[in-house]
Design a protein around this motif. Structure first.
Motif, PDB file in Angstrom:
ATOM      1  N   TYR A 174      29.474  -5.899  20.151  1.00  0.00           N
ATOM      2  CA  TYR A 174      29.081  -4.966  21.361  1.00  0.00           C
ATOM      3  C   TYR A 174      27.544  -4.678  21.812  1.00  0.00           C
ATOM      4  N   LEU A 175      27.119  -5.017  22.660  1.00  0.00           N
ATOM      5  CA  LEU A 175      25.511  -4.150  22.906  1.00  0.00           C
ATOM      6  C   LEU A 175      26.100  -2.670  24.010  1.00  0.00           C
ATOM      7  N   LYS A 176      25.438  -1.397  23.603  1.00  0.00           N
ATOM      8  CA  LYS A 176      25.441  -0.450  23.825  1.00  0.00           C
ATOM      9  C   LYS A 176      25.168  -0.487  25.588  1.00  0.00           C
ATOM     10  N   ASP A 177      25.344   0.495  26.463  1.00  0.00           N
ATOM     11  CA  ASP A 177      25.085   0.223  27.665  1.00  0.00           C
ATOM     12  C   ASP A 177      24.154   0.567  27.855  1.00  0.00           C
ATOM     13  N   PRO A 178      22.831   1.470  27.920  1.00  0.00           N
ATOM     14  CA  PRO A 178      21.356   1.335  27.970  1.00  0.00           C
ATOM     15  C   PRO A 178      21.066  -0.281  27.616  1.00  0.00           C
ATOM     16  N   ALA A 179      21.570  -0.210  26.464  1.00  0.00           N
ATOM     17  CA  ALA A 179      20.547  -1.757  26.212  1.00  0.00           C
ATOM     18  C   ALA A 179      20.657  -2.896  27.223  1.00  0.00           C
ATOM     19  N   LYS A 180      22.108  -2.636  27.937  1.00  0.00           N
ATOM     20  CA  LYS A 180      22.463  -4.128  28.403  1.00  0.00           C
ATOM     21  C   LYS A 180      21.418  -3.540  29.598  1.00  0.00           C
ATOM     22  N   LYS A 181      21.655  -2.077  30.545  1.00  0.00           N
ATOM     23  CA  LYS A 181      20.477  -1.707  31.948  1.00  0.00           C
ATOM     24  C   LYS A 181      19.558  -2.371  31.889  1.00  0.00           C
ATOM     25  N   ILE A 182      18.877  -2.002  30.347  1.00  0.00           N
ATOM     26  CA  ILE A 182      17.348  -2.672  30.375  1.00  0.00           C
ATOM     27  C   ILE A 182      17.260  -4.297  30.285  1.00  0.00           C
ATOM     28  N   ILE A 183      18.261  -4.367  29.844  1.00  0.00           N
ATOM     29  CA  ILE A 183      18.428  -6.348  30.234  1.00  0.00           C
ATOM     30  C   ILE A 183      18.296  -6.541  31.381  1.00  0.00           C
ATOM     31  N   LEU A 184      19.938  -5.883  32.038  1.00  0.00           N
ATOM     32  CA  LEU A 184      19.837  -6.509  33.544  1.00  0.00           C
ATOM     33  C   LEU A 184      18.655  -5.779  34.057  1.00  0.00           C
ATOM     34  N   MET A 189      13.711  -8.548  37.493  1.00  0.00           N
ATOM     35  CA  MET A 189      12.468  -8.956  37.871  1.00  0.00           C
ATOM     36  C   MET A 189      11.669  -9.770  37.447  1.00  0.00           C
ATOM     37  N   THR A 190      12.355 -10.913  36.582  1.00  0.00           N
ATOM     38  CA  THR A 190      11.865 -12.247  36.591  1.00  0.00           C
ATOM     39  C   THR A 190      11.937 -13.402  37.492  1.00  0.00           C
ATOM     40  N   TRP A 191      14.106 -12.199  37.625  1.00  0.00           N
ATOM     41  CA  TRP A 191      14.147 -13.461  39.322  1.00  0.00           C
ATOM     42  C   TRP A 191      13.118 -12.878  40.163  1.00  0.00           C
ATOM     43  N   PHE A 192      12.845 -11.598  40.429  1.00  0.00           N
ATOM     44  CA  PHE A 192      11.815 -11.333  41.941  1.00  0.00           C
ATOM     45  C   PHE A 192      10.708 -11.544  41.544  1.00  0.00           C
ATOM     46  N   ALA A 193      10.097 -11.638  40.268  1.00  0.00           N
ATOM     47  CA  ALA A 193       8.702 -12.537  40.095  1.00  0.00           C
ATOM     48  C   ALA A 193       8.197 -14.080  40.375  1.00  0.00           C
ATOM     49  N   SER A 194       9.276 -14.235  40.224  1.00  0.00           N
ATOM     50  CA  SER A 194       9.344 -16.712  39.802  1.00  0.00           C
ATOM     51  C   SER A 194       9.684 -16.226  41.742  1.00  0.00           C
ATOM     52  N   TRP A 195      10.969 -15.662  42.333  1.00  0.00           N
ATOM     53  CA  TRP A 195      10.818 -16.043  43.936  1.00  0.00           C
ATOM     54  C   TRP A 195      10.055 -15.762  44.283  1.00  0.00           C
ATOM     55  N   LEU A 196       8.864 -14.504  44.380  1.00  0.00           N
ATOM     56  CA  LEU A 196       7.680 -14.177  44.572  1.00  0.00           C
ATOM     57  C   LEU A 196       6.573 -15.227  44.745  1.00  0.00           C
ATOM     58  N   GLY A 197       6.395 -15.856  43.547  1.00  0.00           N
ATOM     59  CA  GLY A 197       5.775 -16.253  43.326  1.00  0.00           C
ATOM     60  C   GLY A 197       5.687 -17.901  43.339  1.00  0.00           C
ATOM     61  N   LEU A 198       6.902 -18.263  43.411  1.00  0.00           N
ATOM     62  CA  LEU A 198       6.973 -19.798  44.145  1.00  0.00           C
ATOM     63  C   LEU A 198       6.813 -19.312  45.861  1.00  0.00           C
ATOM     64  N   ALA A 228       5.891  -6.663  36.156  1.00  0.00           N
ATOM     65  CA  ALA A 228       6.582  -5.241  35.549  1.00  0.00           C
ATOM     66  C   ALA A 228       8.505  -6.405  35.254  1.00  0.00           C
ATOM     67  N   ALA A 229       7.445  -7.676  35.314  1.00  0.00           N
ATOM     68  CA  ALA A 229       8.934  -8.842  34.654  1.00  0.00           C
ATOM     69  C   ALA A 229       8.481  -8.383  33.576  1.00  0.00           C
ATOM     70  N   GLY A 230       7.440  -8.188  33.238  1.00  0.00           N
ATOM     71  CA  GLY A 230       6.391  -8.642  31.605  1.00  0.00           C
ATOM     72  C   GLY A 230       6.394  -7.157  30.910  1.00  0.00           C
ATOM     73  N   MET A 231       6.979  -6.206  31.554  1.00  0.00           N
ATOM     74  CA  MET A 231       7.043  -4.662  30.547  1.00  0.00           C
ATOM     75  C   MET A 231       8.728  -4.676  30.810  1.00  0.00           C
ATOM     76  N   THR A 232       9.312  -5.266  31.814  1.00  0.00           N
ATOM     77  CA  THR A 232      10.836  -4.923  31.118  1.00  0.00           C
ATOM     78  C   THR A 232      11.612  -6.240  30.109  1.00  0.00           C
ATOM     79  N   ALA A 233      10.645  -7.179  30.174  1.00  0.00           N
ATOM     80  CA  ALA A 233      10.499  -8.388  29.352  1.00  0.00           C
ATOM     81  C   ALA A 233      10.159  -7.512  27.474  1.00  0.00           C
ATOM     82  N   TRP A 238      12.477  -4.928  22.533  1.00  0.00           N
ATOM     83  CA  TRP A 238      12.492  -3.682  22.432  1.00  0.00           C
ATOM     84  C   TRP A 238      14.371  -3.589  21.695  1.00  0.00           C
ATOM     85  N   VAL A 239      14.870  -3.399  22.937  1.00  0.00           N
ATOM     86  CA  VAL A 239      15.849  -3.043  22.774  1.00  0.00           C
ATOM     87  C   VAL A 239      17.244  -4.399  21.543  1.00  0.00           C
TER      88      VAL A 239
END
Length: 397
Positions: A174-184, A189-198, A228-233, A238-239
């Protein structure tokens, strides 16, 4: 699996006390809990591993690949994988819908979600398409296709996150909650960046002859979202590394599913036209392996109830073996999928008159494809939530 915010359905079991009395042999024989959906190899290939094998090959082919041949092949594959995956969600969602939506059997919050996704959302979509087609407003219909792209992107990233959470629950990692929030955050951000790119890539696409209009997106916004997508990736990597050190392992099939869903299927889907044609089938395969596990456990549970068998012709025919029932479920999914994507819209395009000059293309194919893709998001947002009792019972049982 749209809002697949699944977390572990059960808490970590406490470690036994060293002073506790030894457990009697009979009591110690507990039924082992499954650690895979169907096994390490099947889980790896279906959840995302097949993409790791195919992506380098397709990328190496470059533009020399036979795009037309692959397009025809994937259109055939869609009949058996893509379209049934949509139909399967309808079968599960609307099964026992009256009790789910009109009684508090699953709790008031889930009741409201079933009512909205099962009644309000589809009615709103139908009214929108009736208005758009009735007024021959092809531009608004084109924007609906853009919204479909937005919903599909959300669907991909949340399904990838859901696969990570499912595999983590099965492995008891089980991943810790802070880790899950960063992954989310990386998902969003990846979803938003891909849609803007489209939207930035072209102002107009086509789907079944109707224009697919994009929104004007400022270049700085695309750049900022991509950064932002790259930084959150990097933060997500890291987490995950931190969780690996903490637990000594990771739910690797889930990690792979998460990675390919966000990047190979969404952010880098346009690197090769052949890859873009293959991605929907790979996404649907990931979905169907979870549906198969869910439905098989559902059939096993229902067949323990004698009344269930007596009141169903299918159950009387196939008896107590759940596998024929599972096969019947997918046969129905294939038929319903064909009707939804081809049969019904083709018949309506031939029977219902509309202004084919103002509204070019095959209107009903366009409408049905968008409706199913968008509505699918609403259904999954309810079905696969951790608050849904059916999820824990049939997916992790």
């Amino acid at each position: 699996m749209a809002s697949h915010a699944l977390t572990a359905p059960v808490a970590d079991a406490p470690a036994p006390s060293p002073k506790a009395d030894p457990v009697p042999p009979v009591a110690a024989k507990a039924v082992p809990q499954p650690r895979y959906l169907f096994g390490p190899v099947i889980d790896f290939l279906c959840l995302g591993g097949s993409s790791l094998l195919l992506f380098p090959l397709v990328y190496a082919l470059g533009d020399s690949a036979n795009v037309a041949g692959v397009a025809v092949t994937m259109l055939l594959v869609a009949h058996f994988i893509n379209h049934p995956h949509f139909a399967a969600s309808y079968q599960i969602f609307y099964r026992g819908f009256a009790q789910k939506a009109f009684t508090p059997a699953l709790g008031r919050a889930m009741q409201a979600r079933y009512l909205f996704a099962g009644l309000i959302a589809p009615v709103a979509l139908v009214l929108f398409f009736l208005w758009g087609a009735g007024t021959s407003n092809s531009r608004m219909l084109g924007y609906a296709a853009n919204v479909m792209g937005l919903a599909v992107g959300w669907h991909y990233v949340k399904q990838g996150y859901g696969m990570l959470m499912v595999d983590a629950a099965l492995k008891r990692l089980y991943l810790k909650d802070p880790a899950k929030k960063i992954i989310l955050a990386n998902c969003y951000m990846t979803w938003f960046a891909s849609w803007l790119g489209l939207n930035a890539a072209a102002s107009r696409w086509e789907l079944w002859g109707l224009a697919y209009y994009s929104f004007a997106v400022p270049t700085p916004l695309v750049t900022a979202a991509t950064a932002a997508a790259g930084m959150t990736a990097l933060a997500a990597a890291w987490v995950l590394a931190s969780e690996w050190r903490r637990m000594g392992s990771l739910p690797w099939n889930g990690v792979i599913a998460f990675g390919v869903s966000l990047y190979a299927w969404l952010l880098f889907v346009t690197v090769n036209p052949v890859w873009g044609l293959m991605v929907p089938a790979l996404h649907s395969l990931q979905y169907l392996v979870v549906v198969t596990r869910f439905q098989l456990n559902y059939e096993r549970d229902q067949l323990t109830n004698p009344d269930y068998k007596k009141t169903s012709l299918v159950r009387r025919i196939f008896g107590g073996n759940p596998l024929p029932h599972l096969a019947f479920f997918f046969v129905v999914a294939a038929i319903v999928g064909w009707l939804g994507f081809w049969g019904m819209p083709t018949i309506l395009d031939g029977l219902v008159p509309y202004d084919s000059i103002a509204t070019t293309g095959t209107l009903f194919l366009f409408v049905f494809w968008i409706f199913i893709n968008v509505h699918h998001y609403f259904l999954d947002n309810v079905m696969w939530r951790r608050e849904n009792p059916e999820t824990g019972k049939y997916l992790f049982g």
